[in-house]
Design a protein around this motif. Structure first.
Motif, PDB file in Angstrom:
ATOM      1  N   THR A   1       3.781  22.985   3.514  1.00  0.00           N
ATOM      2  CA  THR A   1       4.364  21.889   2.728  1.00  0.00           C
ATOM      3  C   THR A   1       3.957  20.546   3.309  1.00  0.00           C
ATOM      4  O   THR A   1       3.623  19.605   2.575  1.00  0.00           O
ATOM      5  N   VAL A   2       3.948  20.453   4.625  1.00  0.00           N
ATOM      6  CA  VAL A   2       3.543  19.211   5.281  1.00  0.00           C
ATOM      7  C   VAL A   2       2.086  18.905   4.969  1.00  0.00           C
ATOM      8  O   VAL A   2       1.723  17.760   4.672  1.00  0.00           O
TER       9      VAL A   2
ATOM     10  N   VAL B   1      -5.642   8.771  11.005  1.00  0.00           N
ATOM     11  CA  VAL B   1      -5.441   7.575  11.820  1.00  0.00           C
ATOM     12  C   VAL B   1      -5.345   6.343  10.919  1.00  0.00           C
ATOM     13  O   VAL B   1      -4.508   5.465  11.125  1.00  0.00           O
ATOM     14  N   LEU B   2      -6.212   6.265   9.918  1.00  0.00           N
ATOM     15  CA  LEU B   2      -6.186   5.133   8.997  1.00  0.00           C
ATOM     16  C   LEU B   2      -4.864   5.075   8.239  1.00  0.00           C
ATOM     17  O   LEU B   2      -4.349   3.983   7.970  1.00  0.00           O
ATOM     18  N   ALA B   3      -4.309   6.225   7.899  1.00  0.00           N
ATOM     19  CA  ALA B   3      -3.028   6.261   7.205  1.00  0.00           C
ATOM     20  C   ALA B   3      -1.941   5.685   8.081  1.00  0.00           C
ATOM     21  O   ALA B   3      -1.081   4.918   7.632  1.00  0.00           O
ATOM     22  N   VAL B   4      -1.967   6.044   9.359  1.00  0.00           N
ATOM     23  CA  VAL B   4      -0.962   5.524  10.297  1.00  0.00           C
ATOM     24  C   VAL B   4      -1.110   4.013  10.456  1.00  0.00           C
ATOM     25  O   VAL B   4      -0.122   3.274  10.493  1.00  0.00           O
TER      26      VAL B   4
ATOM     27  N   PRO C   1       0.810  -1.226   0.000  1.00  0.00           N
ATOM     28  CA  PRO C   1       0.000   0.000   0.000  1.00  0.00           C
ATOM     29  C   PRO C   1       0.837   1.268   0.000  1.00  0.00           C
ATOM     30  O   PRO C   1       0.339   2.340  -0.334  1.00  0.00           O
ATOM     31  N   LEU C   2       2.115   1.153   0.361  1.00  0.00           N
ATOM     32  CA  LEU C   2       2.969   2.340   0.429  1.00  0.00           C
ATOM     33  C   LEU C   2       3.820   2.529  -0.828  1.00  0.00           C
ATOM     34  O   LEU C   2       4.601   3.464  -0.911  1.00  0.00           O
ATOM     35  N   ALA C   3       3.643   1.638  -1.802  1.00  0.00           N
ATOM     36  CA  ALA C   3       4.503   1.646  -2.982  1.00  0.00           C
ATOM     37  C   ALA C   3       4.429   2.947  -3.767  1.00  0.00           C
ATOM     38  O   ALA C   3       5.408   3.359  -4.390  1.00  0.00           O
ATOM     39  N   GLU C   4       3.278   3.604  -3.745  1.00  0.00           N
ATOM     40  CA  GLU C   4       3.093   4.814  -4.532  1.00  0.00           C
ATOM     41  C   GLU C   4       3.630   6.067  -3.844  1.00  0.00           C
ATOM     42  O   GLU C   4       3.698   7.132  -4.455  1.00  0.00           O
ATOM     43  N   LEU C   5       3.996   5.951  -2.596  1.00  0.00           N
ATOM     44  CA  LEU C   5       4.462   7.127  -1.858  1.00  0.00           C
ATOM     45  C   LEU C   5       5.901   7.474  -2.216  1.00  0.00           C
ATOM     46  O   LEU C   5       6.739   6.596  -2.407  1.00  0.00           O
ATOM     47  N   SER C   6       6.193   8.777  -2.283  1.00  0.00           N
ATOM     48  CA  SER C   6       7.553   9.228  -2.519  1.00  0.00           C
ATOM     49  C   SER C   6       8.354   9.075  -1.221  1.00  0.00           C
ATOM     50  O   SER C   6       7.776   8.909  -0.135  1.00  0.00           O
ATOM     51  N   PRO C   7       9.691   9.105  -1.296  1.00  0.00           N
ATOM     52  CA  PRO C   7      10.504   9.011  -0.078  1.00  0.00           C
ATOM     53  C   PRO C   7      10.119  10.068   0.960  1.00  0.00           C
ATOM     54  O   PRO C   7      10.068   9.768   2.154  1.00  0.00           O
ATOM     55  N   ARG C   8       9.849  11.299   0.516  1.00  0.00           N
ATOM     56  CA  ARG C   8       9.467  12.368   1.455  1.00  0.00           C
ATOM     57  C   ARG C   8       8.116  12.080   2.094  1.00  0.00           C
ATOM     58  O   ARG C   8       7.924  12.296   3.293  1.00  0.00           O
ATOM     59  N   GLU C   9       7.185  11.554   1.277  1.00  0.00           N
ATOM     60  CA  GLU C   9       5.869  11.223   1.821  1.00  0.00           C
ATOM     61  C   GLU C   9       5.959  10.095   2.846  1.00  0.00           C
ATOM     62  O   GLU C   9       5.237  10.095   3.842  1.00  0.00           O
ATOM     63  N   ARG C  10       6.869   9.174   2.618  1.00  0.00           N
ATOM     64  CA  ARG C  10       7.087   8.106   3.606  1.00  0.00           C
ATOM     65  C   ARG C  10       7.638   8.689   4.902  1.00  0.00           C
ATOM     66  O   ARG C  10       7.283   8.236   5.999  1.00  0.00           O
ATOM     67  N   GLU C  11       8.518   9.651   4.779  1.00  0.00           N
ATOM     68  CA  GLU C  11       9.061  10.307   5.977  1.00  0.00           C
ATOM     69  C   GLU C  11       7.955  10.986   6.762  1.00  0.00           C
ATOM     70  O   GLU C  11       7.880  10.875   7.995  1.00  0.00           O
ATOM     71  N   VAL C  12       7.102  11.689   6.046  1.00  0.00           N
ATOM     72  CA  VAL C  12       5.994  12.392   6.693  1.00  0.00           C
ATOM     73  C   VAL C  12       5.068  11.391   7.379  1.00  0.00           C
ATOM     74  O   VAL C  12       4.651  11.589   8.526  1.00  0.00           O
ATOM     75  N   LEU C  13       4.757  10.306   6.694  1.00  0.00           N
ATOM     76  CA  LEU C  13       3.862   9.297   7.263  1.00  0.00           C
ATOM     77  C   LEU C  13       4.493   8.646   8.496  1.00  0.00           C
ATOM     78  O   LEU C  13       3.801   8.357   9.481  1.00  0.00           O
TER      79      LEU C  13
ATOM     80  N   LYS D   1       0.444  19.695   2.413  1.00  0.00           N
ATOM     81  CA  LYS D   1       0.370  19.235   1.025  1.00  0.00           C
ATOM     82  C   LYS D   1       0.762  17.767   0.932  1.00  0.00           C
ATOM     83  O   LYS D   1       0.104  16.964   0.249  1.00  0.00           O
ATOM     84  N   HIS D   2       1.843  17.397   1.633  1.00  0.00           N
ATOM     85  CA  HIS D   2       2.281  16.009   1.630  1.00  0.00           C
ATOM     86  C   HIS D   2       1.206  15.096   2.220  1.00  0.00           C
ATOM     87  O   HIS D   2       0.938  14.010   1.704  1.00  0.00           O
ATOM     88  N   VAL D   3       0.577  15.544   3.293  1.00  0.00           N
ATOM     89  CA  VAL D   3      -0.454  14.741   3.949  1.00  0.00           C
ATOM     90  C   VAL D   3      -1.622  14.502   3.004  1.00  0.00           C
ATOM     91  O   VAL D   3      -2.155  13.392   2.913  1.00  0.00           O
ATOM     92  N   ARG D   4      -2.023  15.535   2.274  1.00  0.00           N
ATOM     93  CA  ARG D   4      -3.122  15.380   1.317  1.00  0.00           C
ATOM     94  C   ARG D   4      -2.762  14.347   0.252  1.00  0.00           C
ATOM     95  O   ARG D   4      -3.590  13.513  -0.123  1.00  0.00           O
ATOM     96  N   HIS D   5      -1.515  14.412  -0.230  1.00  0.00           N
ATOM     97  CA  HIS D   5      -1.080  13.463  -1.246  1.00  0.00           C
ATOM     98  C   HIS D   5      -1.056  12.039  -0.688  1.00  0.00           C
ATOM     99  O   HIS D   5      -1.450  11.083  -1.376  1.00  0.00           O
ATOM    100  N   ILE D   6      -0.600  11.899   0.551  1.00  0.00           N
ATOM    101  CA  ILE D   6      -0.541  10.577   1.188  1.00  0.00           C
ATOM    102  C   ILE D   6      -1.935   9.974   1.287  1.00  0.00           C
ATOM    103  O   ILE D   6      -2.165   8.809   0.921  1.00  0.00           O
ATOM    104  N   LEU D   7      -2.882  10.741   1.773  1.00  0.00           N
ATOM    105  CA  LEU D   7      -4.247  10.246   1.942  1.00  0.00           C
ATOM    106  C   LEU D   7      -4.874   9.872   0.605  1.00  0.00           C
ATOM    107  O   LEU D   7      -5.603   8.886   0.502  1.00  0.00           O
ATOM    108  N   ALA D   8      -4.561  10.660  -0.415  1.00  0.00           N
ATOM    109  CA  ALA D   8      -5.113  10.379  -1.741  1.00  0.00           C
ATOM    110  C   ALA D   8      -4.504   9.101  -2.318  1.00  0.00           C
ATOM    111  O   ALA D   8      -5.213   8.247  -2.866  1.00  0.00           O
TER     112      ALA D   8
END
Length: 231
Positions: free
Chosen positions: A197-198, A221-224, A163-175, A200-207
Motif C-alpha cells: 500500500t505504501v 529525494v526530489l519529493a522530499v 506543489p502539494l495541493a493535489e496530494l490526498s491527506p494519506r499521501e501527505r502523511e506518507v510524504l 502504491k502511495h509513493v508512486r501516486h505521490i511521484l506522479a
C-alpha cells in the motif's frame, strides 16, 4: 481584508476632520469623490490630476490621507504607485489609499508591506459609499485594507502554486514520513498498512508531483525536497 489597531471613533463629537488629498486624472471621478468625502465629514485639502504635483502638494498641505489612482499620466503605468513609495518614505504617518481599475496582486502586496495606514481598493468598490467611507476612516486610524477581490486572487494563486495541493491527506502523511527518512517498511509500520500500500502511495505521490525519472536525480529525494520547500 482589514486590520485595525485600537482607536477612538473618528466620528465622535469633537474629532477633527481628516484632511484628504485627492489624486485622480479623471475629473468626473475626482469631483465625485470630493463631493462624497465632503458630505461624509472629511476635509478636502487639495486635488490634482497631474502626477508631477503629488509630492509637492503632500509636502505643502501635509494631508492625513492621500487617495490616488495607481495609474496616472503621462505614461498611465505606475505613477501613483511610485508616488506612494515616496510619500511613505518622507511622511510615514500619512495614510495612503491606492485605487485601481484592476486587481494587481504584486502592486497591492508591495504597498501593504510598507506598514500601517495603507490600503488598496478596486475603483468598483467606491460604489458602496458606506463601505468606502469606513475604509478611509480605518486607514486614517492606522489600519490596513485590501480589496476582497485581491484576497481571493491571492488564495487562488497560492492553491495553484502549491506543489502539494493535489496530494490526498494519506499521501501527505506518507510524504511526511519519507521526509523523516523512513523506508517503505518503516512507513507501513507507522501507518499500520501493508508495504504494498505504501509503494502504491509513493508512486501516486511521484506522479502527482511530476517528478521525472533521470539517471542523476532520485525521485524520492526530489519529493522530499519539494515537501520541505512547500512547508
Amino acid at each position: 481584508m482589514t486590520t485595525d489597531p485600537p482607536a477612538t471613533d473618528p466620528d465622535s463629537e469633537g474629532a477633527a476632520a481628516a484632511r484628504v488629498l485627492l489624486v485622480e486624472d479623471d475629473v468626473l471621478l475626482r469631483e465625485g469623490l470630493a463631493s462624497l468625502l465632503g458630505r461624509s465629514g472629511f476635509e478636502i485639502a487639495g486635488q490634482t490630476g497631474d502626477s508631477a504635483w503629488i509630492l509637492p502638494l503632500v509636502r505643502d498641505l501635509r494631508p492625513d490621507l492621500v487617495v490616488m489612482d495607481i495609474r496616472m499620466p503621462p505614461t498611465n503605468t505606475t505613477e501613483g504607485l511610485d508616488a506612494a513609495r515616496e510619500i511613505r518614505k518622507e511622511f510615514p504617518a500619512t495614510g495612503i489609499l491606492v485605487l485601481s481599475a484592476h486587481a494587481e496582486v504584486e502592486h497591492a502586496m508591495e504597498l501593504l508591506a510598507t506598514g500601517e495606514s495603507i490600503g488598496y481598493l478596486l475603483k468598483s468598490r467606491v460604489t458602496d459609499v458606506e463601505e468606502f467611507v469606513d475604509t478611509l476612516h480605518r486607514i486614517v486610524r492606522g489600519g490596513s485594507v485590501m480589496d476582497p477581490a485581491l484576497v481571493q486572487e491571492l488564495v487562488t494563486a497560492r492553491r495553484r502554486n502549491d506543489p502539494l495541493a493535489e496530494l490526498s491527506p494519506r499521501e501527505r502523511e506518507v510524504l511526511a514520513l519519507m521526509a523523516e527518512g523512513r523506508s517503505n517498511a518503516g512507513i507501513a509500520k507507522a501507518l499500520w498498512v501493508t508495504e504494498g500500500t505504501v509503494e502504491k502511495h509513493v508512486r501516486h505521490i511521484l506522479a502527482k508531483l511530476s517528478l521525472p525519472e533521470t539517471e542523476n536525480d532520485h525521485r524520492r529525494v526530489l519529493a522530499v525536497v519539494t515537501f520541505l520547500e512547500a512547508r
